[in-house]
Each structure stands twice: as structure tokens, then as C-alpha cells.
Motif scaffolding. Structure first.
Motif, PDB file in Angstrom:
ATOM      1  N   ALA A  12      -6.226  21.676   0.442  1.00  0.00           N
ATOM      2  CA  ALA A  12      -5.666  20.992   1.815  1.00  0.00           C
ATOM      3  C   ALA A  12      -4.133  20.952   1.840  1.00  0.00           C
ATOM      4  O   ALA A  12      -3.890  21.026   2.611  1.00  0.00           O
ATOM      5  CB  ALA A  12      -6.180  19.524   1.603  1.00  0.00           C
ATOM      6  N   LEU A  58      -3.592  13.626   4.385  1.00  0.00           N
ATOM      7  CA  LEU A  58      -3.523  14.317   3.162  1.00  0.00           C
ATOM      8  C   LEU A  58      -2.716  13.123   2.338  1.00  0.00           C
ATOM      9  O   LEU A  58      -3.411  12.887   1.128  1.00  0.00           O
ATOM     10  CB  LEU A  58      -2.315  15.399   3.201  1.00  0.00           C
ATOM     11  CG  LEU A  58      -2.315  16.158   1.891  1.00  0.00           C
ATOM     12  CD1 LEU A  58      -3.446  16.843   1.500  1.00  0.00           C
ATOM     13  CD2 LEU A  58      -1.163  17.124   2.121  1.00  0.00           C
ATOM     14  N   TYR A  74     -10.024  14.797   3.078  1.00  0.00           N
ATOM     15  CA  TYR A  74      -9.239  16.054   2.967  1.00  0.00           C
ATOM     16  C   TYR A  74     -10.197  16.968   4.158  1.00  0.00           C
ATOM     17  O   TYR A  74      -9.299  17.845   4.349  1.00  0.00           O
ATOM     18  CB  TYR A  74      -9.598  16.692   1.185  1.00  0.00           C
ATOM     19  CG  TYR A  74      -8.739  16.105   0.670  1.00  0.00           C
ATOM     20  CD1 TYR A  74      -7.476  16.156   0.631  1.00  0.00           C
ATOM     21  CD2 TYR A  74      -9.223  15.516  -0.537  1.00  0.00           C
ATOM     22  CE1 TYR A  74      -6.545  15.627  -0.298  1.00  0.00           C
ATOM     23  CE2 TYR A  74      -8.322  14.973  -1.757  1.00  0.00           C
ATOM     24  CZ  TYR A  74      -7.010  15.179  -1.302  1.00  0.00           C
ATOM     25  OH  TYR A  74      -6.290  14.643  -2.272  1.00  0.00           O
ATOM     26  N   MET A  78      -7.928  19.086   7.027  1.00  0.00           N
ATOM     27  CA  MET A  78      -8.010  20.520   7.176  1.00  0.00           C
ATOM     28  C   MET A  78      -8.591  20.834   8.571  1.00  0.00           C
ATOM     29  O   MET A  78      -8.271  21.900   9.074  1.00  0.00           O
ATOM     30  CB  MET A  78      -8.895  21.188   5.949  1.00  0.00           C
ATOM     31  CG  MET A  78      -8.368  21.269   4.641  1.00  0.00           C
ATOM     32  SD  MET A  78      -8.922  22.103   3.321  1.00  0.00           S
ATOM     33  CE  MET A  78     -10.338  21.138   2.950  1.00  0.00           C
TER      34      MET A  78
END
Length: 99
Positions: A12, A58, A74, A78
Motif C-alpha cells: 500500500a 493509509l 489498505y 489501493m
């Protein structure tokens, strides 16, 4: 039991840096320099908030202790990076092809 969050954490971080922050900076510099068509600023306006959301997710995932919540954050992080990448880089390529 293996820890599946540690590799996901680093993937990530790499995704945010290499596919989020760097492309956003590149497209912003192209728009500021004037080498993209006139609608290029719309890509930046749409893509930069997605990258900012990814960075926030994040940091939220990095600070949590619940592995299931961290996994979801995470993966969502992404996904935001992928959306921003498609919007900015793909949109820039389409703009350059049509002009």
C-alpha cells in the motif's frame, strides 16, 4: 498463523508513492507547463482528491490494531490509488490522442 497485514502494508505504501503521488505530481506539472490540452486541469481536480483520500486511509490503517479493519483500509487505499491513476494518466493519454 502468518501475518498477512505486513506485506499488504508495504504494498500500500509503494502504491501510494509510485502510483499515486508521483503521477499526480507529473500530471500537475504537465498542466502547469501547458503541454496538455486545455481540459487537463480537470484530471488534476478529479485525481488529487483521490490520492489525498488514499493517503488518509493509509495513515488510518497504519495506526489501527485490528487486522481485519487494517486489511479493509489498505485495500480501499489501493483502490483509490488505482482510480486516481486511471483518471489522471489514462485521461491524459486520451486527451493527447484526441488533440
Amino acid at each position: 498463523m502468518t501475518n498477512t497485514i505486513t506485506p499488504l502494508r508495504w504494498y500500500a505504501v509503494l502504491a501510494v508513492v509510485f502510483f499515486g503521488i508521483l503521477p499526480a505530481t507529473m500530471v500537475t506539472m504537465l498542466v502547469a507547463r501547458g503541454t496538455t490540452p486545455g481540459e487537463g486541469w480537470l484530471l488534476v481536480i478529479g485525481g488529487v482528491p483521490l490520492v489525498i483520500c488514499a493517503v488518509i486511509l493509509l495513515f488510518r490503517a497504519w495506526g489501527t490494531t485490528d487486522p481485519e479493519l487494517a486489511d479493509r483500509l489498505y485495500r480501499r487505499c489501493m483502490a483509490f490509488v488505482a482510480g486516481a491513476d486511471v483518471l489522471m494518466l489514462g485521461g491524459n493519454a486520451l486527451l493527447k490522442m484526441t488533440s
